[in-house]
Write an enzyme that holds these catalytic residues in place. Sequence first.
Site, PDB file in Angstrom:
ATOM      1  N   CYS A 297      10.664 -12.979   5.399  1.00 47.86           N
ATOM      2  CA  CYS A 297      11.420 -12.303   4.335  1.00 47.86           C
ATOM      3  C   CYS A 297      12.638 -13.096   3.843  1.00 47.86           C
ATOM      4  O   CYS A 297      12.819 -13.221   2.627  1.00 47.86           O
ATOM      5  CB  CYS A 297      11.848 -10.901   4.750  1.00 47.86           C
ATOM      6  SG  CYS A 297      11.017 -10.229   6.161  1.00 47.86           S
ATOM      7  N   ARG A 326       8.161 -15.454  17.736  1.00 47.85           N
ATOM      8  CA  ARG A 326       9.047 -14.473  18.368  1.00 47.85           C
ATOM      9  C   ARG A 326       8.926 -14.605  19.869  1.00 47.85           C
ATOM     10  O   ARG A 326       7.826 -14.713  20.399  1.00 47.85           O
ATOM     11  CB  ARG A 326       8.675 -13.059  17.923  1.00 47.85           C
ATOM     12  CG  ARG A 326       8.951 -12.873  16.437  1.00 47.85           C
ATOM     13  CD  ARG A 326       8.654 -11.468  15.985  1.00 47.85           C
ATOM     14  NE  ARG A 326       8.607 -11.436  14.527  1.00 47.85           N
ATOM     15  CZ  ARG A 326       8.142 -10.439  13.813  1.00 47.85           C
ATOM     16  NH1 ARG A 326       7.678  -9.372  14.424  1.00 47.85           N
ATOM     17  NH2 ARG A 326       8.127 -10.495  12.505  1.00 47.85           N
ATOM     18  N   GLN A 344       1.428 -14.005   9.789  1.00 49.93           N
ATOM     19  CA  GLN A 344       1.379 -12.723   9.087  1.00 49.93           C
ATOM     20  C   GLN A 344       0.717 -12.912   7.721  1.00 49.93           C
ATOM     21  O   GLN A 344       0.938 -13.931   7.079  1.00 49.93           O
ATOM     22  CB  GLN A 344       2.802 -12.205   8.849  1.00 49.93           C
ATOM     23  CG  GLN A 344       3.541 -11.852  10.123  1.00 49.93           C
ATOM     24  CD  GLN A 344       4.957 -11.373   9.822  1.00 49.93           C
ATOM     25  OE1 GLN A 344       5.701 -12.040   9.118  1.00 49.93           O
ATOM     26  NE2 GLN A 344       5.301 -10.219  10.347  1.00 49.93           N
ATOM     27  N   ASP A 346       1.587 -11.964   4.939  1.00 46.89           N
ATOM     28  CA  ASP A 346       2.829 -11.372   4.458  1.00 46.89           C
ATOM     29  C   ASP A 346       2.934 -11.404   2.933  1.00 46.89           C
ATOM     30  O   ASP A 346       2.370 -12.285   2.294  1.00 46.89           O
ATOM     31  CB  ASP A 346       3.996 -12.188   5.044  1.00 46.89           C
ATOM     32  CG  ASP A 346       5.197 -11.303   5.319  1.00 46.89           C
ATOM     33  OD1 ASP A 346       5.142 -10.108   4.994  1.00 46.89           O
ATOM     34  OD2 ASP A 346       6.191 -11.826   5.849  1.00 46.89           O
ATOM     35  N   HIS A 348       6.056 -10.098  -0.213  1.00 44.97           N
ATOM     36  CA  HIS A 348       7.233  -9.318  -0.585  1.00 44.97           C
ATOM     37  C   HIS A 348       7.194  -9.055  -2.068  1.00 44.97           C
ATOM     38  O   HIS A 348       6.980  -9.965  -2.856  1.00 44.97           O
ATOM     39  CB  HIS A 348       8.506 -10.062  -0.173  1.00 44.97           C
ATOM     40  CG  HIS A 348       8.596 -10.198   1.319  1.00 44.97           C
ATOM     41  ND1 HIS A 348       8.208 -11.338   1.977  1.00 44.97           N
ATOM     42  CD2 HIS A 348       8.960  -9.306   2.268  1.00 44.97           C
ATOM     43  CE1 HIS A 348       8.349 -11.141   3.283  1.00 44.97           C
ATOM     44  NE2 HIS A 348       8.803  -9.923   3.499  1.00 44.97           N
ATOM     45  N   LYS A 432       8.993   3.882   5.335  1.00 45.33           N
ATOM     46  CA  LYS A 432       7.789   3.049   5.420  1.00 45.33           C
ATOM     47  C   LYS A 432       6.513   3.860   5.602  1.00 45.33           C
ATOM     48  O   LYS A 432       6.557   5.052   5.914  1.00 45.33           O
ATOM     49  CB  LYS A 432       7.932   2.040   6.553  1.00 45.33           C
ATOM     50  CG  LYS A 432       8.115   2.686   7.906  1.00 45.33           C
ATOM     51  CD  LYS A 432       8.221   1.639   9.009  1.00 45.33           C
ATOM     52  CE  LYS A 432       8.435   2.313  10.342  1.00 45.33           C
ATOM     53  NZ  LYS A 432       8.269   1.453  11.482  1.00 45.33           N
ATOM     54  N   HIS A 478       8.120  -4.913   1.782  1.00 40.60           N
ATOM     55  CA  HIS A 478       7.400  -5.805   2.699  1.00 40.60           C
ATOM     56  C   HIS A 478       6.029  -5.184   2.897  1.00 40.60           C
ATOM     57  O   HIS A 478       5.940  -3.969   3.106  1.00 40.60           O
ATOM     58  CB  HIS A 478       8.037  -5.856   4.094  1.00 40.60           C
ATOM     59  CG  HIS A 478       9.493  -6.097   4.127  1.00 40.60           C
ATOM     60  ND1 HIS A 478      10.028  -7.285   4.536  1.00 40.60           N
ATOM     61  CD2 HIS A 478      10.540  -5.301   3.836  1.00 40.60           C
ATOM     62  CE1 HIS A 478      11.358  -7.215   4.503  1.00 40.60           C
ATOM     63  NE2 HIS A 478      11.691  -6.016   4.090  1.00 40.60           N
TER      64      HIS A 478
HETATM   65 ZN   LIG Z   1       9.222  -9.007   5.250  1.00 39.53          ZN
END
Ligand SMILES: [Zn+2]
Length: 608
Positions: A297, A326, A344, A346, A348, A432, A478
């Site tokens: 992000c 992580r 991910q 991912d 945005h 969310k 996200h």
């Molecule tokens: Zn994110």
Amino acid sequence: MVKLIETSTPLTEDGSLILYTWTNDEGKKAFWHSSAHILAQALEALYPGVKLTIGPAIENGFYYDVDFGDISFTEKDLADVEKKMLEIARGKHPFSIRSASKQEALDFYKKQGNEYKVELIENLEDGTITFCDHDNFTDLCRGGHIPNTGIVKAIKLMSIAGAYWRGDENNKQLTRIYGITFPKQKELTEYLELLEQAKQRDHRKLGKELELFTFSSKVGQGLPLWLPKGAALRERLENFLKKAQKKAGYEMVITPHIGQKELYVTSGHFAKYGEDSFQSIKTPHEGEEFMLKPMNCPHHCEIYNSKPWSYKDLPKRFAEFGTVYRYEQSGELHGLTRVRGFTQDDAHIFCTPDQLDSEFKKVIDLVLYVFGSLGFENFTAQVSLRDLNKPEKYIGDVANWEKAEQAIINAAEAKGLNYVIETGEAAFYGPKLDFMVKDALGRSWQLGTIQVDYNLPERFDLTYKGSDNELHRPVMIHRAPFGSMERFIAILLEHTGGNFPLWLMPEQVAILSLSEKYEKYAEKVLNLLENHEIRALVDNRNETIGKKIREAEMNKFPYMLIVGEQEAKDGTISVRKHSEGDLGTMSVDAFGKMISEAVRQEIKEFNN
Ligand SMILES: [Zn+2]
Ligand SMILES: [Zn+2]
């Protein structure tokens, strides 16, 4: 306020009554908690002098931690304990709870020489201490029981393990006995069958057998290495999502695996997770400090910040298969589901507050398309909203929160999702929507997530020029339909048992020659299949056809084509389908069309 009482407690005040049974989580908890008492009684009866410590109900069953002292106790002894437990259960002894003064409670366990229970009681307040009695057995207990031991009909002690008293490795190691009980023998049998199936479908086992991924202690724990077949599988999944995302108006971006520490100070991740993450990487001369990227992000916010935007440009949808790192404690690592480096799927979305509603609907469409194409039919959604009594917990203005929460609920309604609302479960930065899927064995997994964020646009000072010519803050969403490639493939493996949908199979067809004499023809079939974009390989080893079929079945090839003298002469193939058997003889062209059609049925085009 809900107050938990025993079924035997007299009702002395007004109120409404909820009865918990085996079908509720609370009922199961009481059942398994009561079963732990039965286990403790059995242990005391069979092993005089054993010291009981704690014995809670857990997600599947219960355990009891005990100090056996000098007595040796192994898994072989579990059967005897089970037998004793059944005997106690059949006695139909009622459970009854009673108060005890602190002194009384301490005396009871001091007399037994049980320093563990004494320590527990010393930390309790006088007046709050209760004991539970059944038959001739007494245990320190807070309550929540089934009426009597007779309701427990089926008992299985699963395993033993070492556990430190109070989880502290400086303390004495105790023996933990895990067990599970059921109100019917049939339910226990079914549970054990399910466990066996789950073992067969364990993604770590299948990943190895199908040569998808591996781990190396040299590379490091929790860092998966994708083998060629696994990499091909991943690539196919990524391309599938990329294609749909392109149609849905996403643009791909690429960002580095590290970022300056300052980036995560700005995003707030450093303050929140810095101490518990991989530590910073320093340059040799400039004294710069970098962190491994824990999420994409912040990088995407800076991509947004690379030029000014007008409301007419929004929404912007930046997508990346971004690998993040992580730190997880080594004991927490598990196959592909708990790793230290993962990718991910991912993206945005930066939009105006008014666009939230339609953006949410679009993301849900995409998530449903993904689940549908991969054979996940059984899923639920959870809408996480803020706790209205704790406004100080959340960042962002109230009107925007209301708008966002309503947008999520509207979208969930409009898309006909089977959803539950959880108040107080929102992140501090926004509400969310999470998707939970049930796999073929009925186990729940959390997959895709869609989250609204008011925090990062603030922290990164993101703006767009509105129709009023003023600068405004965009809202950030996200979203990750798979969650992570690693976790998703693990779940897909356990869901399908390795029998992936045909479109996703690394190899769809095995061409098995009856003998080496037909190698040329087998190669010709392979070429013809490639024209139909079918992924195949030739097994031309000097082995019996029976052995080749068995191995191809084991390796989960959806189709096997057998070629011998007759087929070579006629220009045909004999087709076998995985776990179904013989489909007869056909031309390569007819087979090619059949497979293309089957794939088309599985994976429809994404329509935005
Ligand atoms: Zn994110
Ligand atoms: Zn109890």
